[in-house]
Design an enzyme around this catalytic site. Structure first.
Site, PDB file in Angstrom:
ATOM      1  N   HIS A  53       0.851  -1.188   0.000  1.00  0.00           N
ATOM      2  CA  HIS A  53       0.000   0.000   0.000  1.00  0.00           C
ATOM      3  C   HIS A  53       0.890   1.242   0.000  1.00  0.00           C
ATOM      4  CE1 HIS A  53      -3.735  -2.244   0.903  1.00  0.00           C
ATOM      5  NE2 HIS A  53      -2.905  -3.058   1.535  1.00  0.00           N
ATOM      6  N   HIS A  55      -1.825 -12.362   1.874  1.00  0.00           N
ATOM      7  CA  HIS A  55      -1.508 -12.265   3.305  1.00  0.00           C
ATOM      8  C   HIS A  55      -2.156 -13.364   4.152  1.00  0.00           C
ATOM      9  CE1 HIS A  55      -5.316 -10.169   3.073  1.00  0.00           C
ATOM     10  NE2 HIS A  55      -4.786  -9.014   2.732  1.00  0.00           N
TER      11      HIS A  55
END
Length: 356
Positions: free
Chosen positions: A21, A179
């Site tokens: 991100h 993840h």
């Protein structure tokens, strides 16, 4: 790898981070140049901005901003799955070299309010992605629902049935469960075909539920789970399984957003990413698997060219005295206060055994 055989330096190809991100505005300006600092020169950039990147031209424009901030980095661009992402838009995205589409189930993490409630309505989009050889990236959690017995501790495991359904419906579509935090997720991905892969973060290889309960800078979504789950993550990277690779999910937030009444979800690892992973891999006695995890495995799955000597390299140095900085200042020219915003990295002030 026995301790007596550990070298003082390790030279490797630049790492590839297949989930990061990079934000917007001042935070983007601050963290994007840190990508190389962490040993990375290929980054898959997440689309959950405000507004999210739902159109091809939006992703292309975002990529141009990132490229100006980090000219040496290869940015892999993504789109945010939403009802406007039609098969026609998928074709346009593929022609613009956009590689992936990210799925956020509604409400499960930062800026996921526009997310998915029903996967089947997107089957035409997934079919178009399969046709154009794009990658489907899944935030693999079900939204919390007390009536259904779903909470943040079992949301990932409850999502795995959806992963199996998607793979069965679209066997040639490359899918990444991102993840992973549970043994169930590891076992599920291993049981599926070669078109299904999995990213693992640096921080989930270190921590369990006890490490984020009461520690906001370790709090992220999906949350770290039980010691048996962390053990499963460690064992699969130690094995060198080719369909498991690095996706940092590095997600910076200003300090006040992490330390408020309702801490924002996200752990920031970008500037220390490869040293973090190397430190953990030494503890696991699997430094020989480091290159595969941070580079080779993910590049192969994403069908990127192998890196050669002409692409440069990074050199890790073994140094027990190097510490993760306490914080990083957010470079915001609009902030006129005496106290600039800061972002706190994972394992702040902790010593790592490897540095760049």
């Amino acid at each position: 790898m026995a301790s007596s055989n550990i070298p003082e330096t390790i030279t490797l190809p630049w790492a590839s981070d297949f989930h990061c991100h990079l934000r917007q505005g001042a935070m983007m300006d601050t963290v994007t140049p840190m990508v190389e600092q962490g040993g990375v020169r290929t980054v898959l950039a997440m689309p959950n901005l405000t507004p999210p990147l739902t159109k091809t031209h939006m992703a292309v424009e975002y990529g141009q901003k990132l490229q100006k901030l980090a000219p040496n980095v290869h940015f892999i661009l993504t789109l945010y799955l939403n009802p406007d992402l039609t098969p026609e838009e998928i074709k346009k995205a593929a022609e613009a070299s956009i590689t992936a589409v990210k799925v956020y189930p509604s409400g499960v993490t930062t800026n996921s309010d526009w997310g998915v409630l029903d996967f089947k309505i997107y089957y035409p989009t997934f079919a178009a992605m399969q046709e154009h050889n794009m990658v489907l990236c899944l935030h693999g959690e079900c939204p919390s629902d007390a009536d259904k017995g779903i909470c943040i501790l079992n949301a990932e495991e409850r999502f795995l049935a959806t992963l199996r359904e998607l793979h069965e419906a679209f066997p040639k579509l490359r899918i990444v469960l991102e993840h992973a935090t549970t043994k169930a997720a590891v076992d599920c991905v291993k049981s599926l075909g070669d078109t299904v892969a999995c990213t693992i973060t640096a921080h989930h290889l270190f921590i369990t539920v006890d490490d984020w309960a009461g520690q906001p800078h370790h709090f992220c979504k999906p949350v770290a789970k039980f010691p048996t789950d962390r053990d499963a993550l460690q064992q699969v990277v130690k094995s060198g399984h080719p369909r498991f690779f690095l996706g940092s999910d590095s997600a910076p937030h200003p300090r006040q957003a992490k330390q408020g009444e309702k801490p924002a979800a996200g752990v920031f690892t970008t500037p220390v990413l490869v040293p973090l992973v190397a430190t953990l891999f030494e503890k696991l006695s699997c430094l020989d698997k480091l290159e595969g995890f941070i580079s080779t495995n993910g590049r192969a799955f994403y069908q990127l060219p192998s890196l050669g000597p002409e692409d440069g390299s990074i050199t890790l140095t073994r140094s027990a005295g190097w510490s993760v900085p306490a914080s990083y200042e957010v470079q915001d020219s609009a902030n006129t206060s005496d106290k600039p915003d800061t972002v706190v990295p994972f394992m702040a002030n902790s010593k790592l055994t490897w540095s760049l």
